[in-house]
Design a protein around this motif. Structure first.
Motif, PDB file in Angstrom:
ATOM      1  N   TYR A 245       0.832  -1.206   0.000  1.00  0.00           N
ATOM      2  CA  TYR A 245       0.000   0.000   0.000  1.00  0.00           C
ATOM      3  C   TYR A 245       0.869   1.259   0.000  1.00  0.00           C
TER       4      TYR A 245
ATOM      5  N   SER B  14     -10.259  -4.539  -0.605  1.00  0.00           N
ATOM      6  CA  SER B  14      -9.454  -3.389  -1.040  1.00  0.00           C
ATOM      7  C   SER B  14     -10.199  -2.549  -2.062  1.00  0.00           C
TER       8      SER B  14
ATOM      9  N   TRP C 166      -8.838   1.192  -1.345  1.00  0.00           N
ATOM     10  CA  TRP C 166      -7.429   1.287  -0.957  1.00  0.00           C
ATOM     11  C   TRP C 166      -6.552   1.717  -2.119  1.00  0.00           C
TER      12      TRP C 166
END
Length: 154
Positions: free
Chosen positions: A35, A98, A103
């Motif tokens: 990430y 996600s 995300w």
């Protein structure tokens, strides 16, 4: 009187809980790394606390699922169909979460890269556990030989 050499139910439960804690932290760190690299590649040098919170909760939930429902597949003796199913299923759940929680800005390519990364992490963790068991077995055998030879001398 209870046999003090047998593990109690509490000790068995605690062992599983510690394993889940370790597993969750390991995966959280690995996925947080992905990430953060993604964010840096976009020129963004901070991370969303909300995303990190979602990620750690997801890691814990999936850790429990792995241990209690999916045969603790990343700690298996060998990779078979059952373990591959567990890896792919958990990867799909991470990717769906996600995407839903944004995300990676709902970028399908990045989500697919995340899926490949997760599978790589699962495989690496499998190898780590496999080699750790080998080393532990070797160490136990050495300890047993030492114990046997020291008690034969007496």
């Amino acid at each position: 009187m209870k046999d003090k050499k047998k593990l109690s139910l509490w000790e068995l439960y605690l062992t599983k809980e510690i394993g889940i804690e370790f597993k969750s932290c390991l995966y959280f760190f690995a996925f947080l790394f992905f990430y953060c690299v993604y964010r840096v590649c976009l020129g963004i040098y901070d991370a969303s606390i909300l995303h990190m919170t979602e990620l750690i909760f997801t890691c814990y939930i999936i850790g429990y699922i792995q241990v209690y429902l999916l045969w603790n597949f990343d700690e298996a003796d060998r990779l078979g169909l059952k373990e591959a199913f567990g890896m792919i299923g958990c990867t799909a759940v991470y990717c769906i979460i996600s995407y839903v929680f944004n995300w990676f800005a709902k970028d399908l390519l990045v989500t697919l890269l995340f899926a490949a990364y997760i599978l790589l992490v699962y495989f690496c963790v499998y190898l780590i556990y496999k080699y750790k068991r080998r080393i532990d077995d070797k160490k136990l055998n050495e300890d047993l030989k030492f114990f046997q030879t020291s008690h034969q001398k007496k």
